[in-house]
Design an enzyme around this catalytic site. Structure first.
Site, PDB file in Angstrom:
ATOM      1  N   ASP A   7      18.436 -47.817   6.972  1.00 43.02           N
ATOM      2  CA  ASP A   7      17.346 -47.778   7.947  1.00 43.02           C
ATOM      3  C   ASP A   7      16.770 -49.185   8.150  1.00 43.02           C
ATOM      4  O   ASP A   7      16.898 -50.040   7.269  1.00 43.02           O
ATOM      5  CB  ASP A   7      16.262 -46.833   7.389  1.00 43.02           C
ATOM      6  CG  ASP A   7      15.035 -46.765   8.274  1.00 43.02           C
ATOM      7  OD1 ASP A   7      15.186 -46.761   9.510  1.00 43.02           O
ATOM      8  OD2 ASP A   7      13.919 -46.710   7.718  1.00 43.02           O
ATOM      9  N   ASP A   9      13.173 -50.106   9.733  1.00 41.38           N
ATOM     10  CA  ASP A   9      11.731 -50.290   9.499  1.00 41.38           C
ATOM     11  C   ASP A   9      11.319 -49.856   8.105  1.00 41.38           C
ATOM     12  O   ASP A   9      11.626 -48.749   7.671  1.00 41.38           O
ATOM     13  CB  ASP A   9      10.929 -49.511  10.552  1.00 41.38           C
ATOM     14  CG  ASP A   9      11.251 -50.027  11.938  1.00 41.38           C
ATOM     15  OD1 ASP A   9      11.315 -51.253  12.112  1.00 41.38           O
ATOM     16  OD2 ASP A   9      11.472 -49.194  12.834  1.00 41.38           O
ATOM     17  N   ASP A 133      13.131 -44.967   4.210  1.00 48.33           N
ATOM     18  CA  ASP A 133      11.790 -44.740   3.653  1.00 48.33           C
ATOM     19  C   ASP A 133      11.224 -43.377   4.074  1.00 48.33           C
ATOM     20  O   ASP A 133      10.191 -42.962   3.557  1.00 48.33           O
ATOM     21  CB  ASP A 133      10.822 -45.853   4.072  1.00 48.33           C
ATOM     22  CG  ASP A 133      10.536 -45.840   5.554  1.00 48.33           C
ATOM     23  OD1 ASP A 133      11.525 -45.870   6.341  1.00 48.33           O
ATOM     24  OD2 ASP A 133       9.363 -45.785   5.946  1.00 48.33           O
TER      25      ASP A 133
END
Lengths: 174, 174
Positions: A7, A9, A133
């Site tokens: 991922d 961000d 996250d």
């Protein structure tokens, strides 16, 4: 060769620092990452959800995010032993496409464009691992989810957790 | 619910007609789709590869492509029985991101943004089926490739072929 999906961000790009900075500046507050433990900024300031979204929907928001410490070195090293794909939920912020693409090309020039994925629902990702996250992306993911620590997810206990890129390196290269 | 991944260009969007029109107009030729049987335009006119690419790299090229006949009706019907994801190799033409996104929203408003995927290497796609005109995407795809006929692929014999959206409907809904 096994495949790791990563991922952007809060994993490769420091999203929260800039978002918090813009919010604090405009609303004369001094919130810190500690205030975000266990929640996202929009949950801490639900009355400001519209403004908080407007920052992110600005086309250049993602263009100058700081690179997460160690991510460049570790991803480069991982790419010698694993197939690396960058899988970001860019469809949540369609204005971000170009900024995210340019950011990756600037900071991770050793990755092929062909291994970049802009998606929404990450259950479409075919990989052995997903470093993310947001634990919600793991629920229908068929590989192993690896939760990258971010203030909002500190109370999540259902997945293997890595706190930083040094720990990612240890997990995959030890 | 089984999942079908669907390519955009030459499957949902009529790429070739516009590309051919621009080329014929600028170079005073009258090539037709018949001239493209078994090859792409860049193979037929290798000396014009640069100009042919420039058309596609123009940000609005993909914005006004015609919708392939029957695709809207059949995809809507399929979406009642299958999970549908749109999986396009947009990373090959980064200038196309916004145009492709807007085109999908205009012509296929019943699909969720969360089910749109801009990628390069489609082996990252986790789906039971992939409908695509480029057989190369099937080689490392773990589901079943379904080849959608386009002039360039008429000689490809290794995959199940569908010639139009009526045949897609028959394949999946019979």
């Amino acid at each position: 060769m096994k495949r790791i999906a990563i991922d952007m961000d809060e994993v490769m790009a420091d999203f929260v620092t800039k978002h918090l900075y813009l919010y604090n500046s405009d609303f004369n507050e001094s919130l810190t990452k500690k205030d975000l433990l266990g929640k996202k900024l929009r949950h801490l300031r639900p009355g400001r959800e519209k403004e908080l979204m407007e920052y992110i929907d600005e086309p250049d928001f993602f263009r100058d995010l700081e690179v997460m410490e160690g991510s460049q070195e570790v991803i480069r090293e991982l790419s010698e032993h694993y197939e690396i794909f960058i899988t970001t939920a860019a469809m949540e912020h369609p204005a971000s496409f170009t900024a995210k693409y340019e950011w990756l090309n600037e900071h991770f020039p050793f990755l092929s464009d062909m291994n970049i994925v802009f998606c929404g629902d990450k259950s479409i990702i075919h990989a052995d691992y997903l470093i993310d996250d947001n634990a919600r992306h793991f629920r229908r993911f068929t590989g192993q989810g690896i939760l990258f620590t971010s203030p909002h997810n500190v109370n999540e206990t259902d997945y293997v957790r890595v706190n930083n890129w040094k720990e990612v390196r240890e997990f995959f290269l030890k």
